[in-house]
Scaffold this active site. Structure first.
Site, PDB file in Angstrom:
ATOM      1  N   THR A 175       0.931  -1.211  -0.237  1.00 53.00           N
ATOM      2  CA  THR A 175      -0.118  -0.028   0.044  1.00 53.00           C
ATOM      3  C   THR A 175       0.900   1.220  -0.047  1.00 53.00           C
ATOM      4  O   THR A 175       0.370   2.507   0.043  1.00 53.00           O
ATOM      5  CB  THR A 175      -0.742  -0.064   1.228  1.00 53.00           C
ATOM      6  OG1 THR A 175       0.096  -0.014   2.453  1.00 53.00           O
ATOM      7  CG2 THR A 175      -1.835  -1.011   1.209  1.00 53.00           C
ATOM      8  N   SER A 190       4.184  -5.456   2.718  1.00 49.36           N
ATOM      9  CA  SER A 190       3.153  -5.959   3.687  1.00 49.36           C
ATOM     10  C   SER A 190       2.875  -7.336   4.050  1.00 49.36           C
ATOM     11  O   SER A 190       3.115  -8.030   3.132  1.00 49.36           O
ATOM     12  CB  SER A 190       1.923  -4.894   3.451  1.00 49.36           C
ATOM     13  OG  SER A 190       1.865  -3.581   3.260  1.00 49.36           O
ATOM     14  N   GLY A 191       2.088  -7.525   5.354  1.00 41.84           N
ATOM     15  CA  GLY A 191       1.772  -8.873   5.216  1.00 41.84           C
ATOM     16  C   GLY A 191       1.770  -9.429   6.699  1.00 41.84           C
ATOM     17  O   GLY A 191       2.044 -10.849   6.660  1.00 41.84           O
ATOM     18  N   GLU A 193       0.046  -9.690   9.121  1.00 45.42           N
ATOM     19  CA  GLU A 193      -1.016 -10.221   9.393  1.00 45.42           C
ATOM     20  C   GLU A 193      -1.249 -11.400   8.924  1.00 45.42           C
ATOM     21  O   GLU A 193      -2.184 -12.058   9.329  1.00 45.42           O
ATOM     22  CB  GLU A 193      -2.276  -9.152   9.453  1.00 45.42           C
ATOM     23  CG  GLU A 193      -2.330  -8.379  10.461  1.00 45.42           C
ATOM     24  CD  GLU A 193      -1.151  -7.342  10.307  1.00 45.42           C
ATOM     25  OE1 GLU A 193      -0.315  -7.126  11.408  1.00 45.42           O
ATOM     26  OE2 GLU A 193      -0.874  -6.699   9.424  1.00 45.42           O
ATOM     27  N   ASN A 277       4.902  -5.067  13.255  1.00 43.24           N
ATOM     28  CA  ASN A 277       4.284  -5.807  14.198  1.00 43.24           C
ATOM     29  C   ASN A 277       4.918  -7.318  14.143  1.00 43.24           C
ATOM     30  O   ASN A 277       4.725  -7.681  12.689  1.00 43.24           O
ATOM     31  CB  ASN A 277       2.772  -6.106  14.707  1.00 43.24           C
ATOM     32  CG  ASN A 277       1.975  -6.522  13.332  1.00 43.24           C
ATOM     33  OD1 ASN A 277       1.865  -5.835  12.481  1.00 43.24           O
ATOM     34  ND2 ASN A 277       1.592  -7.799  13.269  1.00 43.24           N
ATOM     35  N   ASP A 319      -0.021  -4.746  18.717  1.00 40.45           N
ATOM     36  CA  ASP A 319       0.126  -4.542  17.235  1.00 40.45           C
ATOM     37  C   ASP A 319       0.325  -3.092  17.215  1.00 40.45           C
ATOM     38  O   ASP A 319      -0.132  -2.069  16.430  1.00 40.45           O
ATOM     39  CB  ASP A 319      -1.416  -4.527  16.573  1.00 40.45           C
ATOM     40  CG  ASP A 319      -0.973  -4.410  14.928  1.00 40.45           C
ATOM     41  OD1 ASP A 319      -0.437  -4.618  14.371  1.00 40.45           O
ATOM     42  OD2 ASP A 319      -2.058  -3.515  14.584  1.00 40.45           O
ATOM     43  N   ASP A 321       2.786  -1.144  15.353  1.00 42.36           N
ATOM     44  CA  ASP A 321       3.590  -1.173  14.280  1.00 42.36           C
ATOM     45  C   ASP A 321       4.446  -0.197  14.406  1.00 42.36           C
ATOM     46  O   ASP A 321       4.018   1.094  14.548  1.00 42.36           O
ATOM     47  CB  ASP A 321       2.829  -1.209  12.814  1.00 42.36           C
ATOM     48  CG  ASP A 321       2.127  -2.422  12.660  1.00 42.36           C
ATOM     49  OD1 ASP A 321       2.378  -2.850  11.516  1.00 42.36           O
ATOM     50  OD2 ASP A 321       1.445  -3.062  13.364  1.00 42.36           O
ATOM     51  N   TRP A 495      -6.669  11.449  10.141  1.00 41.51           N
ATOM     52  CA  TRP A 495      -6.012  10.416   9.527  1.00 41.51           C
ATOM     53  C   TRP A 495      -5.300  10.952   7.922  1.00 41.51           C
ATOM     54  O   TRP A 495      -4.854  10.372   7.245  1.00 41.51           O
ATOM     55  CB  TRP A 495      -6.926   9.323   8.950  1.00 41.51           C
ATOM     56  CG  TRP A 495      -6.473   7.967   8.755  1.00 41.51           C
ATOM     57  CD1 TRP A 495      -6.045   7.494   7.697  1.00 41.51           C
ATOM     58  CD2 TRP A 495      -6.365   6.812   9.667  1.00 41.51           C
ATOM     59  NE1 TRP A 495      -5.706   6.038   7.784  1.00 41.51           N
ATOM     60  CE2 TRP A 495      -5.703   6.075   9.095  1.00 41.51           C
ATOM     61  CE3 TRP A 495      -6.400   6.858  11.066  1.00 41.51           C
ATOM     62  CZ2 TRP A 495      -5.376   4.609   9.958  1.00 41.51           C
ATOM     63  CZ3 TRP A 495      -6.221   5.911  11.887  1.00 41.51           C
ATOM     64  CH2 TRP A 495      -5.464   4.760  11.145  1.00 41.51           C
TER      65      TRP A 495
END
Length: 602
Positions: A175, A190-191, A193, A277, A319, A321, A495
């Site tokens: 992303t 990413s990834g 999770e 994380n 979590d 990060d 945000w």
């Protein structure tokens, strides 16, 4: 219990060769305030512009100059680039790219529409966002959701080369943007999770061939660390520093994603970034500090070798990060000029370090409600020096599996997520969009299957109790002292990325859709305008034909807006964000649009 994964993206920019310093083309553009050539404003991640036609005395007159619909829904993060008379706009998945001619009223010169397998969408979890394009050497760089890195001719949109950085079938996605520096483009992944083992990779700008890859966790040689020369808090990390902090082969599914922002210091030739994380979110299943997840890395851009590391949240239980941006400044501390790195971590602490040595100088809470730790131990003679002192009540490790730990502040999305802060060299203050959100967190046992969610926790989120009732603040922060200078309350998390300017103002967007301008010294609101959808994009500015413009992408989504973006209604979906931000649907709706502002012509 429902298993939901979050993923975010990666990020960076791109570059070309220069014998000693940064990429020539990027450096020259970032010196010119008329252009916006890198997502972070400059290599130091200041997000500051020297343009001052729009200032504190006249910003109230700001008007919409023109708009552009992206034709895509879901969350619109990042910002457009402006190179000369061309503007480059990106979208969330499917990651379309538009080249607009500013001399011709934003006429579309070319459009790039990648063909991606939509099966990547559910693997991305917390929306299909993309944090923007990068530019170097007449090339536009796009890092797609499916991890394909594409180099496009800036004039024609023709593909020069592409390379695949990961495998969505294993849970690897993107992303983020990329970082162009010297003759390389730096790319993350990413990834966590999904239990992927994450890395940072450098590809050659000329042909897309891999130059080096450094993993976040694992054996020394694969992480590109030297046991004797790579240091943490001034001491060598030692042999097998990561392997010794994982049980068995857990490091192979250890996470440590690299989907955040990157910065670069040409004086040291070091790039700086944070890792995410560890996997899984259930801390009971992965004993040890889980190094080097949740860590600031300083790497040589030529070789990838790590000079120093600092782990902010050892054995993460929440979590938090560590991927947020590293902002590089030169300021005086105790009368001594220091080369500094300031980082606003998800865990709620604002850190200031010496970016040359990695010495920890400041670590203070940038939201008073942060409660999972009392403080970061700053006593250099202490055995816990540099570590957060965890409060047992809020320890999901100590409370155990299948126990709902309540009232933890901040929530998993952190006191600040990826939405970048800005720094003004004129005020020497940082302007930080924050989340004022807490959570309940219940870990449970989960097994690893490649390509499947590997989370192991159920969450619920809500506004910080006993506070102003809202879910966000926009603050000014003194990084030398670790103190909040002023704070503006917001109904929802902020945000949107901030922008500071020489006009004495700071811009940011809100989840309801307002673009706001505030006084850089006092925080007083000077202007606001409601765009068609919630803003999670980053505000940027440029000059064209003698006039200054301010632009922002609106299009609600991201983790905070995942309920709206993906049509989710279960309160625990989106790792608790759906319930926490349920009221957002009363204020905004989906829709991707670029809105450009300027002062009226007399």
């Amino acid at each position: 219990m429902r298993k939901v994964a979050i993923a975010a993206g990666l990020m960076g920019a791109a570059a070309f060769v220069m014998p000693v310093f940064a990429n020539d083309s990027v450096t020259e553009i970032t010196k010119d305030p008329k252009q916006w050539g890198i997502q972070t404003g400059d290599y130091s991640n200041h997000r500051f512009s020297k343009l001052d036609e729009i200032n504190a005395s006249n910003v109230k007159k700001l008007q919409v100059a023109w708009t552009f619909s992206t034709g895509v829904l879901r969350g619109h993060e990042g910002a457009p680039l402006v190179i000369g008379n061309m503007m480059y706009v990106h979208t969330p998945f499917p990651n379309n790219v538009f080249a607009l001619n500013l001399d011709e009223g934003g006429k579309i010169v070319w459009k790039y529409e990648p063909k991606q397998d939509p099966s990547v969408i559910p693997v991305m979890c917390c929306d299909t966002v993309n944090r923007g394009l990068a530019y170097a050497d007449n090339t536009i760089f796009l890092h797609q959701a499916d991890t394909t890195v594409v180099a496009l001719d800036a004039k024609t949109g023709q593909k020069k080369w592409s390379v695949v950085n990961g495998d969505p079938k294993k849970g690897e996605t993107n992303t983020a943007t990329v970082l162009p520096v010297k003759d390389k483009v730096i790319v993350g992944i990413s990834g966590a999770e999904f239990g992927v083992r994450s890395h940072v990779t450098a590809y050659n700008i000329a042909d897309g061939k891999m130059a080096w890859r450094g993993y976040s966790v694992g054996p020394d040689e694969e992480m590109l660390v030297d046991p004797e020369k790579t240091t943490e808090l001034g001491k060598p990390i030692g042999k097998d520093s990561s392997l010794k902090t994982w049980q068995g082969d857990q490091w192979k599914t250890g996470g440590g994603s690299t989907w955040g922002w990157y910065s670069y210091d040409p004086k040291t030739n070091l790039m700086y970034y944070g890792t995410g994380n560890p996997s899984t979110w259930n801390p009971k299943q992965r004993p040890g500090d889980n190094k080097w997840s949740m860590t600031i890395f300083a790497r040589d851009v030529d070789t990838g070798k790590a000079k120093w590391v600092y782990q902010m949240t050892p054995h993460d239980e929440w979590d938090y990060d560590g991927i947020n941006e590293m902002i590089l400044t030169d300021q005086k501390i105790d009368g001594k000029e220091r080369n500094l790195l300031t980082h606003f971590d998800r865990n709620g602490f604002g850190y200031t370090l010496d970016r040359v040595t990695g010495e920890l100088l400041v670590a203070e809470k940038y939201d008073p409600v942060v409660n999972w730790a009392t403080k970061v131990d700053m006593d250099k003679s202490s055995k816990t020096y540099g570590r957060p002192l965890v409060v047992s009540k809020y320890s999901t490790e100590q409370n155990g599996e299948d126990v709902n730990s309540q009232g933890i502040c901040p929530a998993a999305l952190g006191t600040k997520d990826q939405q970048p802060a800005a720094y003004s060299p004129e005020t020497e203050l940082f302007y930080v969009p924050t989340n004022h959100v807490c959570m309940d967190y219940e870990p449970f046992k989960v097994s690893y299957t490649a390509g499947q969610p590997y989370v192991g926790a159920t969450l619920s989120m809500y506004p910080a109790p006993n506070s102003h009732g809202g879910m966000g603040n926009f603050i000014a922060w003194d990084g030398k002292k670790g103190k909040i200078v002023w704070s503006n309350k917001e109904q929802f998390s902020v945000w949107s990325g901030a922008l500071a300017t020489a006009g004495g103002i700071v811009f940011y967007g809100t989840l309801e859709g307002y673009l706001k301008a505030v006084d850089a010294k006092t925080g007083k609101e000077l202007y606001k305008f409601k765009t068609p959808s919630g803003i999670i994009g980053n505000v940027m500015t440029y000059e064209h034909k003698g006039k200054q413009y301010v632009a922002v992408l609106s299009g609600v989504g991201g983790w905070a807006g995942i309920g709206l973006a993906a049509g989710l209604t279960n309160a625990t979906d989106g790792l608790g964000a759906v319930g926490g931000y349920a009221a957002l649907s009363q204020y905004t709706a989906l829709g991707g649009q670029l809105t450009v502002f300027t002062l009226p012509t007399n």
